[in-house]
Design a protein around this motif. Structure first.
Motif, PDB file in Angstrom:
ATOM      1  N   GLN A  31       0.840  -1.195   0.000  1.00 17.25           N
ATOM      2  CA  GLN A  31       0.000   0.000   0.000  1.00 17.25           C
ATOM      3  C   GLN A  31       0.875   1.244   0.000  1.00 17.25           C
ATOM      4  N   ALA A  32       0.254   2.389  -0.201  1.00 18.15           N
ATOM      5  CA  ALA A  32       0.978   3.654  -0.203  1.00 18.15           C
ATOM      6  C   ALA A  32       1.690   3.820   1.136  1.00 18.15           C
ATOM      7  N   GLY A  33       2.948   4.219   1.059  1.00 11.33           N
ATOM      8  CA  GLY A  33       3.757   4.399   2.260  1.00 11.33           C
ATOM      9  C   GLY A  33       4.759   3.291   2.502  1.00 11.33           C
ATOM     10  N   HIS A  34       4.641   2.172   1.799  1.00 12.70           N
ATOM     11  CA  HIS A  34       5.595   1.077   1.969  1.00 12.70           C
ATOM     12  C   HIS A  34       6.940   1.424   1.328  1.00 12.70           C
ATOM     13  N   LEU A  35       8.004   0.941   1.918  1.00 14.53           N
ATOM     14  CA  LEU A  35       9.347   1.049   1.362  1.00 14.53           C
ATOM     15  C   LEU A  35       9.628  -0.267   0.642  1.00 14.53           C
ATOM     16  N   PRO A  42      20.387  -0.999 -14.352  1.00 18.89           N
ATOM     17  CA  PRO A  42      21.206  -2.145 -13.938  1.00 18.89           C
ATOM     18  C   PRO A  42      21.304  -2.326 -12.426  1.00 18.89           C
ATOM     19  N   GLN A  43      20.680  -1.442 -11.660  1.00 17.43           N
ATOM     20  CA  GLN A  43      20.805  -1.519 -10.206  1.00 17.43           C
ATOM     21  C   GLN A  43      19.454  -1.780  -9.541  1.00 17.43           C
ATOM     22  N   LYS A  44      19.505  -2.008  -8.257  1.00 18.67           N
ATOM     23  CA  LYS A  44      18.294  -2.154  -7.444  1.00 18.67           C
ATOM     24  C   LYS A  44      18.269  -0.991  -6.466  1.00 18.67           C
ATOM     25  N   LEU A  45      17.109  -0.355  -6.354  1.00 21.44           N
ATOM     26  CA  LEU A  45      16.958   0.809  -5.490  1.00 21.44           C
ATOM     27  C   LEU A  45      15.820   0.608  -4.513  1.00 21.44           C
ATOM     28  N   GLN A  46      15.865   1.359  -3.430  1.00 16.75           N
ATOM     29  CA  GLN A  46      14.716   1.440  -2.555  1.00 16.75           C
ATOM     30  C   GLN A  46      13.867   2.614  -3.001  1.00 16.75           C
ATOM     31  N   GLY A  47      12.566   2.477  -2.813  1.00 16.15           N
ATOM     32  CA  GLY A  47      11.654   3.549  -3.159  1.00 16.15           C
ATOM     33  C   GLY A  47      10.414   3.473  -2.284  1.00 16.15           C
ATOM     34  N   ILE A  48       9.656   4.543  -2.292  1.00 19.19           N
ATOM     35  CA  ILE A  48       8.443   4.625  -1.492  1.00 19.19           C
ATOM     36  C   ILE A  48       7.242   4.503  -2.412  1.00 19.19           C
ATOM     37  N   VAL A  49       6.325   3.617  -2.078  1.00 18.38           N
ATOM     38  CA  VAL A  49       5.085   3.476  -2.836  1.00 18.38           C
ATOM     39  C   VAL A  49       4.221   4.693  -2.530  1.00 18.38           C
ATOM     40  N   VAL A  50       3.833   5.430  -3.584  1.00 17.21           N
ATOM     41  CA  VAL A  50       2.993   6.613  -3.383  1.00 17.21           C
ATOM     42  C   VAL A  50       1.549   6.367  -3.796  1.00 17.21           C
ATOM     43  N   ARG A  81      -0.518   8.230   5.615  1.00 15.25           N
ATOM     44  CA  ARG A  81      -1.239   8.983   4.593  1.00 15.25           C
ATOM     45  C   ARG A  81      -1.021  10.484   4.788  1.00 15.25           C
ATOM     46  N   GLY A  82      -0.988  10.953   6.036  1.00 12.59           N
ATOM     47  CA  GLY A  82      -0.745  12.360   6.319  1.00 12.59           C
ATOM     48  C   GLY A  82       0.626  12.825   5.839  1.00 12.59           C
ATOM     49  N   GLN A  83       1.637  11.987   6.040  1.00 14.61           N
ATOM     50  CA  GLN A  83       2.983  12.335   5.569  1.00 14.61           C
ATOM     51  C   GLN A  83       3.042  12.376   4.048  1.00 14.61           C
ATOM     52  N   LEU A  84       2.363  11.433   3.390  1.00 16.54           N
ATOM     53  CA  LEU A  84       2.327  11.439   1.925  1.00 16.54           C
ATOM     54  C   LEU A  84       1.623  12.690   1.414  1.00 16.54           C
ATOM     55  N   ASP A  85       0.502  13.047   2.051  1.00 16.41           N
ATOM     56  CA  ASP A  85      -0.226  14.253   1.641  1.00 16.41           C
ATOM     57  C   ASP A  85       0.635  15.494   1.842  1.00 16.41           C
ATOM     58  N   LEU A  86       1.371  15.558   2.947  1.00 15.17           N
ATOM     59  CA  LEU A  86       2.256  16.696   3.193  1.00 15.17           C
ATOM     60  C   LEU A  86       3.353  16.765   2.128  1.00 15.17           C
ATOM     61  N   ALA A  87       3.909  15.624   1.753  1.00 14.80           N
ATOM     62  CA  ALA A  87       4.945  15.600   0.723  1.00 14.80           C
ATOM     63  C   ALA A  87       4.386  16.080  -0.619  1.00 14.80           C
ATOM     64  N   TYR A  88       3.155  15.668  -0.961  1.00 10.09           N
ATOM     65  CA  TYR A  88       2.516  16.153  -2.194  1.00 10.09           C
ATOM     66  C   TYR A  88       2.361  17.677  -2.134  1.00 10.09           C
ATOM     67  N   TRP A  89       1.902  18.184  -0.997  1.00  7.19           N
ATOM     68  CA  TRP A  89       1.704  19.622  -0.857  1.00  7.19           C
ATOM     69  C   TRP A  89       3.029  20.374  -0.992  1.00  7.19           C
ATOM     70  N   LEU A  90       4.078  19.872  -0.307  1.00  8.37           N
ATOM     71  CA  LEU A  90       5.394  20.502  -0.404  1.00  8.37           C
ATOM     72  C   LEU A  90       5.894  20.538  -1.845  1.00  8.37           C
TER      73      LEU A  90
END
Length: 117
Positions: A31-35, A42-50, A81-90
């Protein structure tokens, strides 16, 4: 299921779409927020599901073949969800790339980047 991921890589200013592998355990929801760990060139990265969706019509029409995510770093979402919304706003208010705003929300040491030498 399809996921939109913001990779944890300086200099990248957009999100990318991935799918879940066919053999993904049904008792391990993404779900949104998972790492997550994703292939990125050619590499593997970490990312956040938005965002997640089950409907292929919700995806942009010109996507190439989607690669599957490789793993969840933590079974619990690392962002609310609040942190994701704040990041979208920023990102909108300050005209800043979304991935850069999401990194601000992560606790130090949670995500790792490869060292360059």
């Amino acid at each position: 299921m399809f996921v939109e991921v913001a990779p944890y890589l300086p200099g990248h200013d957009r999100t990318y779409h991935y799918c879940l592998p066919a053999d993904w355990p049904p008792d391990l929801p993404v779900q949104a927020g998972h790492l997550v760990v994703v292939p990125f060139g050619p590499q593997k990265l970490q990312g956040i599901v938005v965002a997640t969706t089950d409907d292929e019509d919700d995806l942009p029409p010109d996507l190439p073949d989607l690669k599957p995510i490789e793993a969840l770093v933590d079974p619990e979402p690392v962002l609310t969800r609040g942190q994701l919304d704040l990041a979208y706003w920023l990102a909108q208010y300050y005209q800043t790339p979304m991935p850069a705003c999401l990194v601000l929300m992560l606790p130090p040491g949670l995500s790792k980047r490869g060292d360059s030498r």
